[in-house]
Design a protein around this motif. Structure first.
Motif, short mmCIF file in Angstrom:
data_model
loop_
_atom_site.label_atom_id
_atom_site.label_comp_id
_atom_site.label_asym_id
_atom_site.label_seq_id
_atom_site.Cartn_x
_atom_site.Cartn_y
_atom_site.Cartn_z
N LEU A 96 0.82 -1.21 0.00
CA LEU A 96 0.00 0.00 0.00
C LEU A 96 0.85 1.26 0.00
O LEU A 96 0.52 2.24 -0.67
N LEU A 97 1.96 1.24 0.74
CA LEU A 97 2.86 2.40 0.74
C LEU A 97 3.48 2.61 -0.65
O LEU A 97 3.61 3.74 -1.11
N ILE A 98 3.84 1.51 -1.31
CA ILE A 98 4.40 1.60 -2.66
C ILE A 98 3.36 2.17 -3.62
O ILE A 98 3.65 3.11 -4.38
N ILE A 99 2.16 1.63 -3.58
CA ILE A 99 1.10 2.11 -4.48
C ILE A 99 0.80 3.59 -4.23
O ILE A 99 0.68 4.38 -5.17
N GLY A 100 0.70 3.96 -2.95
CA GLY A 100 0.39 5.34 -2.60
C GLY A 100 1.47 6.33 -2.97
O GLY A 100 1.21 7.53 -3.05
N THR A 101 2.67 5.84 -3.19
CA THR A 101 3.78 6.70 -3.59
C THR A 101 3.97 6.68 -5.11
O THR A 101 4.07 7.74 -5.74
N VAL A 102 4.03 5.49 -5.68
CA VAL A 102 4.35 5.33 -7.09
C VAL A 102 3.26 5.88 -8.01
O VAL A 102 3.56 6.59 -8.98
N VAL A 103 2.02 5.58 -7.72
CA VAL A 103 0.94 6.00 -8.62
C VAL A 103 0.83 7.53 -8.71
O VAL A 103 0.80 8.07 -9.82
N PRO A 104 0.84 8.27 -7.59
CA PRO A 104 0.80 9.73 -7.74
C PRO A 104 2.03 10.29 -8.47
O PRO A 104 1.90 11.24 -9.26
N LEU A 105 3.20 9.72 -8.22
CA LEU A 105 4.40 10.20 -8.92
C LEU A 105 4.30 9.93 -10.42
O LEU A 105 4.66 10.78 -11.24
#
Length: 131
Positions: free
Chosen positions: A73-82
Protein backbone atom coordinates in the motif's frame (compact mmCIF):
# COMPACT_ATOMS: atom_id res chain seq x y z
CA UNK A 1 1.19 6.59 -22.14
CA UNK A 2 3.60 9.48 -21.97
CA UNK A 3 1.84 10.95 -25.01
CA UNK A 4 2.62 7.87 -27.09
CA UNK A 5 0.11 5.23 -28.07
CA UNK A 6 1.45 1.81 -27.12
CA UNK A 7 0.40 -1.54 -28.52
CA UNK A 8 -1.78 -3.58 -26.19
CA UNK A 9 0.96 -6.19 -25.80
CA UNK A 10 3.33 -3.53 -24.41
CA UNK A 11 0.71 -2.48 -21.85
CA UNK A 12 0.21 -6.13 -20.84
CA UNK A 13 3.98 -6.66 -20.51
CA UNK A 14 4.30 -3.47 -18.44
CA UNK A 15 1.36 -4.45 -16.22
CA UNK A 16 2.74 -7.93 -15.69
CA UNK A 17 6.15 -6.53 -14.76
CA UNK A 18 4.59 -4.04 -12.32
CA UNK A 19 2.45 -6.77 -10.77
CA UNK A 20 5.46 -9.03 -10.28
CA UNK A 21 8.08 -6.44 -9.31
CA UNK A 22 5.98 -5.04 -6.47
CA UNK A 23 6.81 -8.28 -4.66
CA UNK A 24 10.47 -7.28 -4.50
CA UNK A 25 9.50 -5.54 -1.27
CA UNK A 26 9.33 -9.00 0.32
CA UNK A 27 13.13 -9.11 0.17
CA UNK A 28 13.49 -5.82 2.02
CA UNK A 29 10.90 -6.80 4.61
CA UNK A 30 12.69 -10.10 5.22
CA UNK A 31 15.99 -8.21 5.58
CA UNK A 32 14.48 -5.86 8.14
CA UNK A 33 12.81 -8.67 10.10
CA UNK A 34 15.68 -11.20 10.02
CA UNK A 35 18.71 -8.92 9.84
CA UNK A 36 20.04 -11.05 6.98
CA UNK A 37 20.25 -10.79 3.20
CA UNK A 38 19.85 -14.60 2.87
CA UNK A 39 16.63 -14.25 0.84
CA UNK A 40 18.34 -11.98 -1.70
CA UNK A 41 21.31 -14.33 -1.95
CA UNK A 42 18.96 -17.27 -2.48
CA UNK A 43 17.08 -15.42 -5.25
CA UNK A 44 20.31 -14.49 -7.01
CA UNK A 45 21.41 -18.13 -6.91
CA UNK A 46 17.92 -19.48 -7.78
CA UNK A 47 16.07 -16.82 -9.81
CA UNK A 48 13.22 -19.13 -10.81
CA UNK A 49 12.26 -19.53 -7.14
CA UNK A 50 11.26 -15.86 -7.04
CA UNK A 51 8.60 -16.55 -9.67
CA UNK A 52 7.76 -20.20 -9.10
CA UNK A 53 7.66 -20.66 -5.32
CA UNK A 54 8.37 -17.96 -2.78
CA UNK A 55 7.96 -20.60 -0.08
CA UNK A 56 11.48 -21.72 -0.99
CA UNK A 57 12.86 -18.25 -0.30
CA UNK A 58 11.38 -17.25 3.04
CA UNK A 59 10.89 -18.96 6.38
CA UNK A 60 7.49 -18.57 8.06
CA UNK A 61 7.25 -15.09 9.52
CA UNK A 62 10.18 -13.64 7.54
CA UNK A 63 7.82 -11.40 5.59
CA UNK A 64 4.49 -11.44 7.41
CA UNK A 65 1.04 -10.86 5.98
CA UNK A 66 0.45 -7.39 7.44
CA UNK A 67 3.99 -6.14 6.75
CA UNK A 68 3.67 -7.19 3.12
CA UNK A 69 0.25 -5.62 2.65
CA UNK A 70 1.35 -2.39 4.34
CA UNK A 71 4.46 -2.22 2.18
CA UNK A 72 2.41 -2.78 -0.98
CA UNK A 73 0.00 0.00 0.00
CA UNK A 74 2.86 2.40 0.74
CA UNK A 75 4.40 1.60 -2.66
CA UNK A 76 1.10 2.11 -4.48
CA UNK A 77 0.39 5.34 -2.60
CA UNK A 78 3.78 6.70 -3.59
CA UNK A 79 4.35 5.33 -7.09
CA UNK A 80 0.94 6.00 -8.62
CA UNK A 81 0.80 9.73 -7.74
CA UNK A 82 4.40 10.20 -8.92
CA UNK A 83 3.61 8.44 -12.20
CA UNK A 84 0.53 10.66 -12.59
CA UNK A 85 2.86 13.64 -12.80
CA UNK A 86 4.43 12.10 -15.91
CA UNK A 87 1.48 10.27 -17.43
CA UNK A 88 -2.08 9.90 -16.23
CA UNK A 89 -2.53 6.83 -18.42
CA UNK A 90 0.55 5.14 -16.99
CA UNK A 91 -0.61 5.96 -13.45
CA UNK A 92 -4.05 4.49 -14.15
CA UNK A 93 -2.64 1.26 -15.60
CA UNK A 94 -0.19 0.95 -12.71
CA UNK A 95 -2.84 1.73 -10.10
CA UNK A 96 -5.30 -0.80 -11.50
CA UNK A 97 -2.67 -3.54 -11.77
CA UNK A 98 -1.33 -2.96 -8.27
CA UNK A 99 -4.84 -2.64 -6.80
CA UNK A 100 -5.74 -6.02 -8.30
CA UNK A 101 -2.46 -7.43 -6.94
CA UNK A 102 -3.31 -6.28 -3.39
CA UNK A 103 -6.88 -7.57 -3.63
CA UNK A 104 -5.56 -10.95 -4.77
CA UNK A 105 -3.07 -10.93 -1.88
CA UNK A 106 -5.88 -10.26 0.61
CA UNK A 107 -8.05 -13.02 -0.87
CA UNK A 108 -5.07 -15.43 -0.79
CA UNK A 109 -4.21 -14.48 2.79
CA UNK A 110 -7.82 -14.85 3.90
CA UNK A 111 -7.98 -18.27 2.26
CA UNK A 112 -4.76 -19.36 4.03
CA UNK A 113 -5.59 -17.89 7.46
CA UNK A 114 -7.07 -21.08 8.90
CA UNK A 115 -4.13 -23.07 7.55
CA UNK A 116 -1.73 -20.66 9.26
CA UNK A 117 -3.67 -21.04 12.50
CA UNK A 118 -3.68 -24.83 12.27
CA UNK A 119 0.07 -25.02 11.57
CA UNK A 120 1.04 -22.57 14.31
CA UNK A 121 2.29 -24.20 17.49
CA UNK A 122 1.23 -21.18 19.55
CA UNK A 123 -0.49 -17.85 19.35
CA UNK A 124 2.97 -16.25 19.18
CA UNK A 125 3.80 -18.31 16.06
CA UNK A 126 0.56 -17.19 14.41
CA UNK A 127 1.17 -13.54 15.32
CA UNK A 128 4.72 -13.81 13.87
CA UNK A 129 3.25 -15.15 10.61
CA UNK A 130 0.73 -12.33 10.44
CA UNK A 131 3.05 -9.48 11.37
Amino acid sequence: MLGVELPAVAVVVYGTAAGVLIDADHLLIARIKTGSWDAVRFCLANPMAAVADQGQIFEHGDVGVLSRLLSHLLIIGTVVPLLALASRSLAIVTGVVLYIHVVCDVVWDRWRLEDHAAKSASVNDLVRELR
